[in-house]
Design an enzyme around this catalytic site. Structure first.
Site, PDB file in Angstrom:
ATOM      1  N   LYS A 180       0.929  -1.162   0.162  1.00  0.00           N
ATOM      2  CA  LYS A 180       0.099  -0.088  -0.078  1.00  0.00           C
ATOM      3  C   LYS A 180       0.790   1.215  -0.012  1.00  0.00           C
ATOM      4  O   LYS A 180       1.702   1.438   1.094  1.00  0.00           O
ATOM      5  CB  LYS A 180      -1.024   0.124   1.100  1.00  0.00           C
ATOM      6  CG  LYS A 180      -1.937   1.237   1.151  1.00  0.00           C
ATOM      7  CD  LYS A 180      -2.573   1.535   2.303  1.00  0.00           C
ATOM      8  CE  LYS A 180      -1.853   2.840   3.260  1.00  0.00           C
ATOM      9  NZ  LYS A 180      -1.547   4.095   2.512  1.00  0.00           N
ATOM     10  N   GLY A 232       7.156   5.236   7.461  1.00  0.00           N
ATOM     11  CA  GLY A 232       6.506   6.334   7.625  1.00  0.00           C
ATOM     12  C   GLY A 232       7.098   7.067   8.739  1.00  0.00           C
ATOM     13  O   GLY A 232       8.060   6.910   9.303  1.00  0.00           O
ATOM     14  N   SER A 233       6.054   7.916   9.446  1.00  0.00           N
ATOM     15  CA  SER A 233       6.494   8.810  10.492  1.00  0.00           C
ATOM     16  C   SER A 233       6.477   7.900  11.716  1.00  0.00           C
ATOM     17  O   SER A 233       5.757   6.659  11.947  1.00  0.00           O
ATOM     18  CB  SER A 233       5.292   9.862  10.842  1.00  0.00           C
ATOM     19  OG  SER A 233       4.046   9.204  10.863  1.00  0.00           O
ATOM     20  N   GLY A 237       3.991   4.695  12.893  1.00  0.00           N
ATOM     21  CA  GLY A 237       4.908   3.493  12.905  1.00  0.00           C
ATOM     22  C   GLY A 237       4.281   3.004  14.383  1.00  0.00           C
ATOM     23  O   GLY A 237       4.122   1.638  14.758  1.00  0.00           O
ATOM     24  N   GLU A 255      10.787   1.551   9.381  1.00  0.00           N
ATOM     25  CA  GLU A 255      11.576   2.673   9.013  1.00  0.00           C
ATOM     26  C   GLU A 255      10.988   4.070   9.369  1.00  0.00           C
ATOM     27  O   GLU A 255      10.049   4.270   8.609  1.00  0.00           O
ATOM     28  CB  GLU A 255      11.972   2.536   7.501  1.00  0.00           C
ATOM     29  CG  GLU A 255      12.619   1.049   7.163  1.00  0.00           C
ATOM     30  CD  GLU A 255      14.031   1.055   7.637  1.00  0.00           C
ATOM     31  OE1 GLU A 255      14.533   2.075   7.543  1.00  0.00           O
ATOM     32  OE2 GLU A 255      14.490   0.057   7.725  1.00  0.00           O
ATOM     33  N   CYS A 289      14.137  10.955   5.319  1.00  0.00           N
ATOM     34  CA  CYS A 289      14.368  10.444   6.672  1.00  0.00           C
ATOM     35  C   CYS A 289      15.470  10.773   7.379  1.00  0.00           C
ATOM     36  O   CYS A 289      15.596  10.908   8.527  1.00  0.00           O
ATOM     37  CB  CYS A 289      13.857   8.944   6.605  1.00  0.00           C
ATOM     38  SG  CYS A 289      14.787   8.064   5.688  1.00  0.00           S
ATOM     39  N   GLU A 378      11.371  16.147  14.449  1.00  0.00           N
ATOM     40  CA  GLU A 378      11.672  16.084  12.913  1.00  0.00           C
ATOM     41  C   GLU A 378      10.800  17.132  12.348  1.00  0.00           C
ATOM     42  O   GLU A 378       9.407  17.111  12.457  1.00  0.00           O
ATOM     43  CB  GLU A 378      11.169  14.534  12.450  1.00  0.00           C
ATOM     44  CG  GLU A 378      11.738  14.571  10.776  1.00  0.00           C
ATOM     45  CD  GLU A 378      11.150  12.907  10.549  1.00  0.00           C
ATOM     46  OE1 GLU A 378      10.099  12.594  10.918  1.00  0.00           O
ATOM     47  OE2 GLU A 378      11.788  12.459   9.860  1.00  0.00           O
TER      48      GLU A 378
END
Ligand code: NAD
Length: 476
Positions: A180, A232-233, A237, A255, A289, A378
């Site tokens: 996805k 993703g974030s 996550g 990740e 990232c 971030e």
């Protein structure tokens, strides 16, 4: 727009065919450069669609996992050839969503995705396992077995790279997958169904579904999915990890984000340090990232370095070479951080949008306090914070004092210091006299809340397998 209409695919790719979603719900996808509508017809997979995809994948698993590894490799290699042959179409489909320049797509992202798939294909017949002698009368063997039905969820910023980093190893070792992409940049991934079919993946081996967070959650909580790999974030996550543990304790690879430090010692080659520290945060408008978003520079060269960074930032027109900030939501988020930063720190340059555009000028804040939001969080935009330091011990402590630990960089001409720091700095990757380096043959991933596990290299391949220990009684 005709070129786009001819290649646009918005449906789900399940069991080797493009199909409509079970619901009439459709998602819209916008152009990052001018926020115009690209399509309002992206099919969002419902729970029922996910169940159908899982059933198709389950049915395909036995056949695919017992297919000769050389045949699996051949199909993966054909798929990577097709990625390159369809470079024009894939580049356009991604460019219209993310605004990533066509040149970058064709010369960097597509070749890198194809290389990743080929790299994994090469491992198909090489995960040999282990054996141990039978001194105690028992021969011990460790096999690496595929896990079964896997899911992959990707972030918006480099969908085809993330696809390749997950689909390649997953399928090479005999698993089947449901992929996805992000709802912000789904089109290049949704196009891949036709390439998967042409490459020869049997139906059900490689499924692709559109959808937003709700669809991702259906995958994360599904009882029949054996592993989920997420890029993703941090916030999402954690949700994925929670859903996995609440459902069937499926294996989870994460990740996630970063706030990656670069440390510049007084003996560093200044031109080189300025070059990499600039590139480390302006690339993709800071939407990486591993962006080099925290810089520590030795007090002896601080003023000089900061002035050089300022000139470098002011001399770049990132709208000519870099993707813009992805959408209005992320623009507003970055601007909120910048507003907050001006209250917490000293703004040296940037901080505003380029005229009538979705690009934010590369931005430098100097000497934020360790409690400042822009120092800790971030931002995922072209914003760097620069602070000074005087001694090695303190700067290592500062660099490591973050919830993230994805990447870091050290600039010095002293090889002993470089090697010492590469051990002391706590992150998944440490670069010496450079930043942002990634290699398909090497593990990539994060310490602390930057994630779980690694992608790339042999270590990354093994994450898609379950070790099985076998004892053979030779005295029987
Ligand atoms: P995001 O977390 O908003 O979305 C990522 C994906 O998760 C999307 O496909 C989204 O639809 C899906 N999702 C949303 N809610 C979900 C839920 N409840 N359950 C399951 N899936 C759900 O991230 P983003 O904005 O697309 O990407 C930016 C973030 O990704 C940054 O934090 C960046 O650092 C990180 N990132 C990490 C890496 C890495 O390799 N470490 C690479 C790229 C991006």
């Amino acid at each position: 727009m005709n070129a786009l209409t001819n290649i646009l695919e918005t449906r789900l790719f399940i069991n080797g065919e493009y199909v409509d979603s079970m619901s009439n719900q459709r998602l819209s996808c916008y152009n990052a450069i001018d926020h115009s509508l690209v399509t309002n017809d992206v099919h969002a997979a419902t729970k029922e669609d996910v169940d159908i995809a899982v059933a198709a994948a389950q049915a395909a698993f036995t056949g695919w996992s017992s297919t000769l590894p050389q045949i699996r490799a051949k199909i993966l290699n054909k798929f990577s050839d097709l990625l390159e042959e369809h470079s024009e179409q894939l580049s356009l489909l991604e460019h219209v969503c993310s605004g990533q320049p066509m040149l970058a797509m064709k010369s960097v992202f597509i070749p890198a995705a194809a290389t990743r798939i080929r790299y994994s294909a090469g491992w198909s017949d090489k995960l040999a396992g282990q054996s141990f002698p039978a001194e105690n009368g028992f021969l011990k063997i460790v096999h690496r077995e595929p896990l079964g039905v896997c899911a992959a969820i990707t972030a918006f910023n480099a969908p085809l790279m993330f696809m390749a980093a997950k689909v390649g190893p997953c399928l090479a070792v005999g698993n089947v997958i449901i992929l996805k992409p992000s709802e912000k940049t789904p089109l290049s991934t949704l196009y891949l169904g036709r390439l998967a079919k042409e490459a020869g993946f049997p139906p059900g081996v490689f499924n692709i579904i559109g959808g937003a967070g709700a669809t991702g959650a259906f995958l994360a909580e599904h009882l029949e999915i054996d592993r989920i790999s997420f890029t993703g974030s941090l916030a999402t996550g954690k949700k994925v990890a929670q859903a996995a543990s609440k459902s069937n304790l499926k294996r989870v690879g994460l990740e996630l984000g970063g706030k990656s430090p670069s440390i510049i010692f007084a003996d560093a080659d200044l031109d080189n340090a300025v070059h990499w520290c600039t590139r480390g945060i302006v690339t993709a408008s800071g939407q990486m990232c591993n962006a080099s978003s925290r810089v520590y520079v030795h007090e002896d060269i601080k003023e000089k370095f900061i002035q050089r960074m300022k000139s470098a930032f002011e001399g770049i027109d990132i709208s000519q070479t870099q993707a813009p900030v992805i959408d209005r939501i992320q623009l507003a988020r970055v601007e909120r951080y910048i507003d907050q930063g001006t209250k917490e720190s000293s703004l040296l340059t940037g901080g505003t949008r380029m005229e009538n555009s979705s690009w934010i000028r590369p931005t430098i804040f100097v000497d934020p306090s360790p409690d400042a939001t822009i120092y800790k969080e971030e931002i995922f935009g072209p914003v760097v914070v620069i602070s000074g330091f005087t001694d090695e011990q303190t700067v290592v402590e500062k660099a490591n004092n973050s919830k993230y630990g994805l990447h870091s960089a050290v600039f010095t001409q002293d090889i002993n210091r470089a090697m010492r720091l590469s051990s002391k700095v706590s992150s998944g990757t440490v670069c010496i006299n450079c930043t942002l380096m990634v290699d398909v043959g090497l593990p990539f991933g994060g310490c602390r809340q930057s994630g779980w596990g690694r992608e790339g290299g042999k270590i990354g391949m093994e994450e898609w397998t379950e070790p099985k220990t076998i004892f053979v009684n030779l005295t029987y």
